[in-house]
Structures are given as structure tokens and as C-alpha cells.
Design a protein around this motif. Structure first.
Motif, mmCIF file in Angstrom:
data_model
loop_
_atom_site.group_PDB
_atom_site.id
_atom_site.type_symbol
_atom_site.label_atom_id
_atom_site.label_comp_id
_atom_site.label_asym_id
_atom_site.label_seq_id
_atom_site.Cartn_x
_atom_site.Cartn_y
_atom_site.Cartn_z
ATOM 1 N N ARG A 142 40.467 50.956 28.205
ATOM 2 C CA ARG A 142 40.694 49.530 28.779
ATOM 3 C C ARG A 142 39.280 49.075 29.302
ATOM 4 O O ARG A 142 38.480 49.609 29.849
ATOM 5 C CB ARG A 142 41.636 49.830 29.972
ATOM 6 N N SER A 148 42.054 45.983 25.391
ATOM 7 C CA SER A 148 42.466 47.216 25.082
ATOM 8 C C SER A 148 42.514 47.614 23.962
ATOM 9 O O SER A 148 42.812 46.813 22.860
ATOM 10 C CB SER A 148 43.565 47.835 26.079
ATOM 11 N N VAL A 274 41.007 51.829 36.532
ATOM 12 C CA VAL A 274 41.806 50.762 36.005
ATOM 13 C C VAL A 274 43.064 50.798 37.073
ATOM 14 O O VAL A 274 43.897 51.587 37.374
ATOM 15 C CB VAL A 274 42.433 51.050 34.600
ATOM 16 N N PRO A 276 45.860 47.902 38.142
ATOM 17 C CA PRO A 276 46.389 46.124 37.630
ATOM 18 C C PRO A 276 46.676 45.469 39.067
ATOM 19 O O PRO A 276 46.561 44.087 39.001
ATOM 20 C CB PRO A 276 47.579 46.620 37.262
ATOM 21 N N GLN A 285 43.791 41.457 36.469
ATOM 22 C CA GLN A 285 43.808 42.803 35.720
ATOM 23 C C GLN A 285 45.452 43.264 35.460
ATOM 24 O O GLN A 285 45.583 44.313 34.992
ATOM 25 C CB GLN A 285 42.662 43.652 36.390
ATOM 26 N N THR A 287 47.535 42.522 33.349
ATOM 27 C CA THR A 287 47.911 42.614 31.844
ATOM 28 C C THR A 287 46.648 42.792 30.980
ATOM 29 O O THR A 287 45.521 42.456 31.585
ATOM 30 C CB THR A 287 48.693 41.429 31.206
ATOM 31 N N GLU A 288 46.925 42.976 29.781
ATOM 32 C CA GLU A 288 45.654 43.361 28.853
ATOM 33 C C GLU A 288 46.151 42.820 27.524
ATOM 34 O O GLU A 288 47.152 42.824 27.198
ATOM 35 C CB GLU A 288 45.314 44.942 28.771
ATOM 36 N N THR A 305 49.460 46.291 32.185
ATOM 37 C CA THR A 305 48.251 47.124 32.198
ATOM 38 C C THR A 305 48.938 48.343 33.456
ATOM 39 O O THR A 305 49.622 48.238 34.289
ATOM 40 C CB THR A 305 47.024 46.746 33.169
ATOM 41 N N ASN A 309 45.032 53.265 33.865
ATOM 42 C CA ASN A 309 45.416 53.137 32.544
ATOM 43 C C ASN A 309 46.347 54.029 31.990
ATOM 44 O O ASN A 309 46.197 54.287 30.680
ATOM 45 C CB ASN A 309 43.940 53.514 31.714
#
Length: 328
Positions: A142, A148, A274, A276, A285, A287-288, A305, A309
Motif C-alpha cells: 500500500r 496498491s 496503514v 484508513p 486514505q 480507499t485505494e 483500505t 493493510n
């Protein structure tokens, strides 16, 4: 530890390319596959493998497949993972690392170990890796930029290497430094960061079973643009924590300075887990954009996300009682 060069891998030990490319289909057919792949927080079913890609240029590596830490999510194509990445020593555009790294020479290679440990000095890469069986681990990667990938790395647990240096009782952190060769790395001519690139982990993070010292990906040696010949992979943290082309490891009592944290501490914390729920000052952060499967897209597959992660079950206990917003 003594300097010496290990013999090369015998041809009989090299996994045939056709077998490697079919390994995910084979794993899906094994009766014990669910037990091997449990506990990684996967949120989507395995997808059919993408079409066979051209072989990577580096030497093929023999590695044990099917790690219990591996995800079954759709792999990112090797073409995308090696041509869309960040390695600012070669330039700041995503295509620069592949485009500008042809002059980089990863052999021979040595790593200097210092600080609070009983065994210190400069060691040949072959000596550092000797005695450890290579493993393949398929991890989610990520990026802090909210994209990602899913990459099959080859390496050994970092803990297995660090223990051989016998860290002192008061060694609370492990600091890493990237090589800096202006003649081979044109990006060093730009003051993007304070070179050389530096990163660090708390020692319990460095010793965690998920933390990998990687020497390859997709069945081959690491390409220069992906951190040849030696890099970290810390899958529950944003990608910039997984420092590339390591030439120095130091055991320290105090938290070491790290490049992005020094450059912009409000944007890039030391821990960089990581999360979200904690937005970057300039973007969410939550979503990815997943770059995986058969084809690259700038819009990509948008996914939610996951905390750490998707590795919360394995690593959340490392941060029990910590404020993960303040200690971002």
C-alpha cells in the motif's frame, strides 16, 4: 560472522518458469491451501492468473512457495510492478526508476552493521544471506499515495538476520540507509530529500515474522528499480518504509531520523502504519486504487483500505495502548 561467497544455486534447484507461473493455480487445488493461507484478512476471492508475461531479466531464484503469510488476492502484473513505482534516487516520475536505473550496479554488494550489537562490521551480501532458505511471500503493498499492488516477494525473515548480530538489550530501534551513488542514480542531483535515504523500525517491528528482507520478486532477482539487491518489505506500513538498496543497518537506543518524516513530519509519521481513519493532509486514505490483474488503469479497482493493510490480526498487538492518530 566471516566474509565468504556462497556457491551459486545449482541448475537442478531452479524452479522451471512454467511451474512458477502456474503456482497459484496449483495452490488452489491443494487440500491444505486454506490452512496455509488463513489469517491474512483477505477480502476477495482468488482470481484467475493473468496471461504469461515476458521473463524478468534477473537470475531466477529457488524459493519455498506457499508461505502461511501469503494472500490469495490477484497478483499485480510484473510489468506494472517494475515500471510503476517510486524510487526517487532515479527520478520522481513513476516511470523514471525503470528508465534511469540501467547504469546501477548491484554486484558486488556489502552491508555495514553498526551500533548497539555484539557483532558489527562490513559484510558481503552472500555472507548475510548464507544459511537461510529463501521464501516466496505474496504481500499487499500500500503506497501512501493511495494506490496498491499485490506482489510475490522472495526473501528471508529480517529477524533471522538481525539475531545473528546479537543486538544489545538497550537496542530499541533498527535504522537502515540506502546506497547513494550520484554517477548511477541521477535523482540524487535533485534536493527532493536529504540524501542518502534513511528509514527505521522499532526493534519489535523489525523482528516481527511478517517483516521480510527481500532479494527478489516474481521468481527473479530484484531489478534495480525495485531496490536491488536488498530491500525491506514491511507490508502493514506505507510503502516508503520498505527501504531499498540497503547498505547500512544500525541498532540504536534512540528513535532514528527517517527521510520522509524529516522532510514533512505532519504528513509522514515515523510509524507510517496503514490507517484508513487517518487522512493524509492532502487526500483521504480510506480507499485505494488497486493495480492488479490483467491491465493497468489510472482509475483502477477502488477498494476500501484495511487497517494495517489487512494485517491487523498479526501486528495490532505491537501498538496496544498507543494513540495511532498521534503516532501516525
Amino acid at each position: 560472522m566471516r566474509r565468504r561467497t556462497d556457491p551459486r544455486i545449482k541448475p537442478s534447484e531452479i524452479t522451471p518458469e512454467s511451474v512458477y507461473l502456474r503456482r497459484r493455480e496449483l495452490l488452489k487445488g491443494l487440500a491444505f491451501a486454506p490452512a496455509l493461507l488463513a489469517g491474512c484478512g483477505d477480502t476477495q476471492d482468488p482470481q484467475p492468473a493473468a496471461a504469461v508475461e515476458p521473463e524478468l531479466p534477473g537470475k531466477r531464484l529457488a524459493a519455498r512457495p506457499g508461505s502461511a503469510f501469503s494472500t490469495t488476492e490477484t497478483l499485480t502484473r510484473a510489468t506494472d510492478a517494475t515500471r510503476y513505482n517510486n524510487y526517487y534516487e532515479f527520478g520522481t516520475d513513476k516511470a523514471d526508476p525503470a528508465r534511469n536505473s540501467s547504469r546501477f550496479r548491484p554486484q558486488p554488494w556489502s552491508v555495514t552493521v553498526g551500533g548497539k550489537a555484539a557483532v558489527t562490521g562490513t559484510f558481503d551480501l552472500e555472507d548475510i544471506l548464507k544459511g537461510h532458505a529463501l521464501e516466496e511471500r505474496i504481500y499487499r503493498l500500500r503506497c501512501v499515495e493511495a494506490w496498491s499492488m499485490v506482489i510475490p516477494w522472495i526473501g528471508i525473515p529480517l529477524a533471522a538476520v538481525l539475531k545473528r548480530f546479537e543486538p544489545a538489550a538497550d537496542a530499541r530501534y533498527v535504522a537502515f540507509t540506502t546506497v547513494a551513488r550520484p554517477a548511477e542514480m541521477p535523482g540524487l542531483g535533485y534536493p527532493v530529500l536529504d540524501w542518502p535515504y534513511r528509514e527505521g523500525l522499532r526493534i519489535d517491528e523489525a523482528m516481527h515474522p511478517l517483516t521480510l528482507l527481500a532479494v527478489g520478486l516474481y521468481g527473479h532477482e530484484l531489478p534495480a528499480q525495485n531496490g536491488a539487491p536488498l530491500r525491506l518489505v514491511v507490508p502493514w506500513k506505507y510503502g516508503y518504509k520498505s527501504i531499498k538498496s540497503i547498505v547500512r543497518i544500525d541498532f540504536t537506543e534512540e528513535q532514528p531520523p527517517t527521510s520522509w518524516n524529516q522532510s514533512a513530519p505532519d504528513e509522514y509519521g515515523f510509524y507510517s502504519n496503514v490507517n484508513p481513519a487517518v487522512s493524509h493532509p492532502r487526500w483521504s486514505q480510506a480507499t485505494e486504487r488497486r493495480i492488479a490483474g490483467g491491465g493497468f488503469s489510472l482509475t483502477g479497482n477502488r477498494l476500501q483500505t484495511l487497517p494495517f493493510n489487512g494485517y491487523a490480526e498479526q501486528v495490532a498487538s505491537l501498538y496496544a495502548g498507543m494513540d495511532l492518530v498521534r503516532n501516525h
